[in-house]
Design an enzyme around this catalytic site. Structure first.
Site, short mmCIF file in Angstrom:
data_model
loop_
_atom_site.label_atom_id
_atom_site.label_comp_id
_atom_site.label_asym_id
_atom_site.label_seq_id
_atom_site.Cartn_x
_atom_site.Cartn_y
_atom_site.Cartn_z
N HIS A 1 0.80 -1.23 0.00
CA HIS A 1 0.00 0.00 0.00
C HIS A 1 0.84 1.28 0.00
O HIS A 1 0.52 2.24 0.71
CB HIS A 1 -0.95 -0.01 1.19
CG HIS A 1 -2.05 -1.02 1.10
ND1 HIS A 1 -2.52 -1.51 -0.10
CD2 HIS A 1 -2.79 -1.63 2.08
CE1 HIS A 1 -3.50 -2.38 0.13
NE2 HIS A 1 -3.69 -2.47 1.44
N HIS A 22 -9.58 2.35 1.05
CA HIS A 22 -9.57 1.17 1.92
C HIS A 22 -10.65 1.22 2.99
O HIS A 22 -10.45 0.75 4.12
CB HIS A 22 -8.19 1.02 2.56
CG HIS A 22 -7.78 -0.39 2.83
ND1 HIS A 22 -8.37 -1.16 3.80
CD2 HIS A 22 -6.84 -1.18 2.25
CE1 HIS A 22 -7.80 -2.36 3.82
NE2 HIS A 22 -6.86 -2.39 2.89
N GLU A 55 -11.87 -3.01 -2.66
CA GLU A 55 -10.78 -2.15 -3.09
C GLU A 55 -10.62 -2.25 -4.61
O GLU A 55 -9.97 -3.16 -5.12
CB GLU A 55 -9.48 -2.55 -2.40
CG GLU A 55 -9.55 -2.54 -0.88
CD GLU A 55 -8.41 -3.32 -0.26
OE1 GLU A 55 -7.24 -2.95 -0.48
OE2 GLU A 55 -8.70 -4.32 0.44
#
Length: 344
Positions: A101, A174, A309
């Site tokens: 991420h 997220h 996502e």
């Protein structure tokens, strides 16, 4: 319709977007983090349907990435490296041997400038951050990500990004959804339909192997409605590597407009998802266990929320058969995801 900004004591700015029908989105300029999303149930009761910390200071670390924008690259880059023009680029390894991420200073750690706007049937905010240098990525990233709330009870996310040097880019949000309202129950009884006939296989470290597997005759086939908890405890190897749950990238069927539907029978709340992205990671909160409290006073527990996502996938950096996530300086990254709420 209403849009307001409020300065917080820690220097962050909190923004509230509200439509005419009781839907209200609250987020921070820090990480674009969604801290509350209020929608009515079938009885008209307005409740929060996302996981949120009771103490806002916990968003600074935010290990589960509650509500945050993710980038430059959403997901795991295996072994925290990729090749560009024959040169190996090494990133920080913040998830075992892998880069997750965007690393320690990804979008979830950035302060955005926020510009509000309002129209007759929608209200929104543009979150802008310019020429960000992140981790050891080549080049600088500039993003404008727009949150919009409409009178059709849609939460629209428009992603726009440019770079000054070619680099991998795939952005997402997220947020963890729980349609029970106030996190009354886990998401295991949520019913989901997902328009996908294939998913990416994971290895024991949750990194993609590069193999694309058919969902047919597996616990990953959600083309017809299934309860999330119906098959989650089966001894399927891919469920076990994800800690008894889903944490997998599904390649979406773009012949269908609505890519995913999630429904909670007791509250009557339904969430429909549309997106221009090639796929979506369905994550069922398999690692959510913490003494920290949610806004409603509950402890954070496994399967308390689920994420949808929408994104490209970093496996494309190392494996064939997936949509490229390289962004060139002469190109513009543009994608849209819509989460629409209703009741039945």
């Amino acid at each position: 319709m209403k849009a307001t900004n409020q300065q917080m004591s820690n220097g962050w700015v909190e923004t509230v977007l509200e439509n005419d029908h009781g839907m209200c989105l609250t987020f921070l300029n820090f990480g674009g983090i969604v801290t509350e999303l209020v929608v009515p149930d079938k009885r008209g009761v307005r409740e929060n349907v996302v996981l949120s910390y009771a103490d806002l200071s916990h968003y600074k670390e935010n290990k589960p990435y509650f509500g945050a924008l993710i980038g430059p690259v959403a997901g795991r880059i295996k072994d925290a490296c990729f090749m560009k023009n024959g040169t190996r680029h090494t990133l920080s390894a913040n998830d075992g041997h892998h880069h997750l991420h965007g690393g320690g200073n990804g979008l979830h750690q950035q302060l955005f400038s926020v510009t509000l706007f309002q129209h007759e049937d929608r209200v929104g905010a543009m979150l802008t951050a310019e020429e960000m240098e992140m981790d050891h990525y080549p080049g600088k990233l500039t993003t404008t990500i727009t949150y919009i709330i409409t009178n059709e009870n849609e939460w629209i996310i428009d992603y726009h990004a440019t770079v000054d040097e070619m680099m991998p880019v795939t952005l997402t949000n997220h947020t963890y959804f729980n349609l029970t309202g106030g996190v009354k129950r886990s998401v295991l009884n949520h019913v989901i339909q997902l328009e996908s006939d294939s998913f990416l296989e994971l290895d024991e470290t949750l990194a993609p192997t590069g193999f694309i597997r058919s969902t047919a005759h597996t616990p990953f086939d959600f083309r017809s409605e299934k309860r999330i908890g119906e098959r989650i405890h089966l001894t399927h190897h891919q469920l076990q590597v994800a800690k008894n749950g889903y944490d997998h990238y599904f390649l979406l069927d773009h012949t269908k407009e609505v890519k995913a539907v999630v429904y909670d029978e007791e509250s009557g709340r339904k969430l429909e998802m549309k997106t221009t992205q090639p796929g979506v990671v369905l994550y069922t909160g398999n690692s959510l266990e913490d003494e920290l409290l949610l806004k409603e006073g509950n402890k954070i527990e496994k399967h308390a929320g689920l994420c949808l996502e929408t994104q490209g996938h970093p496996a494309a950096l190392q494996h064939k058969g997936l949509s490229s996530i390289w962004l060139k300086p002469e190109d513009v990254y543009k994608h849209q995801t819509i989460y629409q709420f209703s009741v039945e």
